[in-house]
Structure formats: C-alpha cells, structure tokens
Design a protein around this motif. Sequence first.
Motif, PDB file in Angstrom:
ATOM      1  N   UNK A 187       0.835  -1.202   0.000  1.00 24.74           N
ATOM      2  CA  UNK A 187       0.000   0.000   0.000  1.00 24.74           C
ATOM      3  C   UNK A 187       0.870   1.251   0.000  1.00 24.74           C
ATOM      4  N   UNK A 188       1.883   1.283   0.855  1.00 22.87           N
ATOM      5  CA  UNK A 188       2.789   2.433   0.890  1.00 22.87           C
ATOM      6  C   UNK A 188       3.447   2.661  -0.461  1.00 22.87           C
ATOM      7  N   UNK A 189       3.894   1.597  -1.107  1.00 22.80           N
ATOM      8  CA  UNK A 189       4.549   1.722  -2.409  1.00 22.80           C
ATOM      9  C   UNK A 189       3.580   2.244  -3.470  1.00 22.80           C
ATOM     10  N   UNK A 190       2.347   1.776  -3.452  1.00 24.09           N
ATOM     11  CA  UNK A 190       1.358   2.219  -4.432  1.00 24.09           C
ATOM     12  C   UNK A 190       1.013   3.688  -4.239  1.00 24.09           C
ATOM     13  N   UNK A 191       0.868   4.112  -2.997  1.00 23.63           N
ATOM     14  CA  UNK A 191       0.577   5.528  -2.718  1.00 23.63           C
ATOM     15  C   UNK A 191       1.766   6.394  -3.087  1.00 23.63           C
ATOM     16  N   UNK A 192       2.977   5.916  -2.812  1.00 27.33           N
ATOM     17  CA  UNK A 192       4.187   6.665  -3.168  1.00 27.33           C
ATOM     18  C   UNK A 192       4.330   6.794  -4.682  1.00 27.33           C
ATOM     19  N   UNK A 193       4.005   5.744  -5.428  1.00 29.96           N
ATOM     20  CA  UNK A 193       4.072   5.800  -6.888  1.00 29.96           C
ATOM     21  C   UNK A 193       3.087   6.828  -7.434  1.00 29.96           C
ATOM     22  N   UNK A 194       1.896   6.858  -6.854  1.00 35.41           N
ATOM     23  CA  UNK A 194       0.891   7.840  -7.283  1.00 35.41           C
ATOM     24  C   UNK A 194       1.354   9.256  -6.948  1.00 35.41           C
ATOM     25  N   UNK A 195       1.904   9.445  -5.769  1.00 29.68           N
ATOM     26  CA  UNK A 195       2.390  10.772  -5.373  1.00 29.68           C
ATOM     27  C   UNK A 195       3.550  11.222  -6.259  1.00 29.68           C
ATOM     28  N   UNK A 196       4.449  10.302  -6.604  1.00 33.93           N
ATOM     29  CA  UNK A 196       5.573  10.645  -7.486  1.00 33.93           C
ATOM     30  C   UNK A 196       5.068  11.018  -8.881  1.00 33.93           C
ATOM     31  N   UNK A 197       4.069  10.293  -9.358  1.00 36.42           N
ATOM     32  CA  UNK A 197       3.490  10.606 -10.663  1.00 36.42           C
ATOM     33  C   UNK A 197       2.865  11.992 -10.642  1.00 36.42           C
ATOM     34  N   UNK A 198       2.120  12.296  -9.576  1.00 37.05           N
ATOM     35  CA  UNK A 198       1.489  13.611  -9.467  1.00 37.05           C
ATOM     36  C   UNK A 198       2.511  14.731  -9.341  1.00 37.05           C
ATOM     37  N   UNK A 233      -3.331   7.311   8.968  1.00 39.05           N
ATOM     38  CA  UNK A 233      -1.921   6.998   9.186  1.00 39.05           C
ATOM     39  C   UNK A 233      -1.155   6.820   7.879  1.00 39.05           C
ATOM     40  N   UNK A 234      -1.791   6.224   6.894  1.00 38.06           N
ATOM     41  CA  UNK A 234      -1.129   6.000   5.606  1.00 38.06           C
ATOM     42  C   UNK A 234      -1.358   7.151   4.628  1.00 38.06           C
ATOM     43  N   UNK A 235      -2.105   8.163   5.046  1.00 38.49           N
ATOM     44  CA  UNK A 235      -2.397   9.339   4.218  1.00 38.49           C
ATOM     45  C   UNK A 235      -2.950   8.925   2.849  1.00 38.49           C
ATOM     46  N   UNK A 236      -3.991   8.114   2.903  1.00 37.58           N
ATOM     47  CA  UNK A 236      -4.607   7.595   1.681  1.00 37.58           C
ATOM     48  C   UNK A 236      -5.460   8.697   1.049  1.00 37.58           C
ATOM     49  N   UNK A 237      -5.178   9.044  -0.215  1.00 42.97           N
ATOM     50  CA  UNK A 237      -6.005  10.060  -0.889  1.00 42.97           C
ATOM     51  C   UNK A 237      -7.451   9.576  -1.035  1.00 42.97           C
ATOM     52  N   UNK A 238      -8.367  10.521  -1.064  1.00 45.95           N
ATOM     53  CA  UNK A 238      -9.788  10.177  -1.159  1.00 45.95           C
ATOM     54  C   UNK A 238     -10.107   9.380  -2.423  1.00 45.95           C
TER      55      UNK A 238
END
Length: 114
Positions: free
Chosen positions: A39-50, A97-102
């Motif tokens: 989950x952390x890796x997937x959120x980080x990949x999305x944040x890096x893309x953005x 805690x994981x700062x999951x985007x909406x």
Amino acid sequence: MTVRPPQRYQPKPESVSAALDYEIAQEKASTLGRMGRQLEAAIAALAAFDAEQPAELTDERKAQRRRLVAEAGSALWHFVVQREALGLRDSARLLRDYKVPNEVRDRMGAFPPR
C-alpha cells in the motif's frame, strides 16, 4: 520388540499446538506487513506521478494515472481485508496513518474495467 523414548522426551500436545499457533501468528503478521508495504509503495508511486505532472495531461498520462489509482485502491482493499480478518476494524485510523487520498479510498474494492 519396539522401544519408545521416555515420556519426558515426547512432545506434549499443548506444546505442538502452541508451536503451530506461534507459526500461524508469525505468518499473519508477515502478511499484514507485506500488505502495508505494498500500500505504501502504491501511494508513493501515485504521489511521485502527481509530482512530475506537466501542465496538461495527455490521454496516455491520464490512463497511466487511472491505472496507478486503481493499483493503490486494490492494495488498500487487500490491506483492509487482511486487517479485518485479524480483528483490526479501525479503517479510519488506517486511512489517516497511511495518508490515503480520497480518490484511492473511493477506488478501494472496485475492479478495473476489462
């Protein structure tokens, strides 16, 4: 004639059961940790893309972003299901805690189009 070892060297049923319970608990913890890292890796990949977005998104970049959001939603779904299977029901805290985007939360459990 068969020879049996003394009773004190025989494994006790309680200790065998306890050992199995311990192994199962280790596997549950390992799986939960692995799901959390995914989950952390997937959120980080999305944040890096953005973070590297140009001013205007092409159709290809939009499709790539949708794929990243879908992957993060799937990772979140797997993590929440694993936590709930272990009796950890507080998903609101997990999302904080994981700062999951909406938008990732909204995609949780949604299957990608075929």
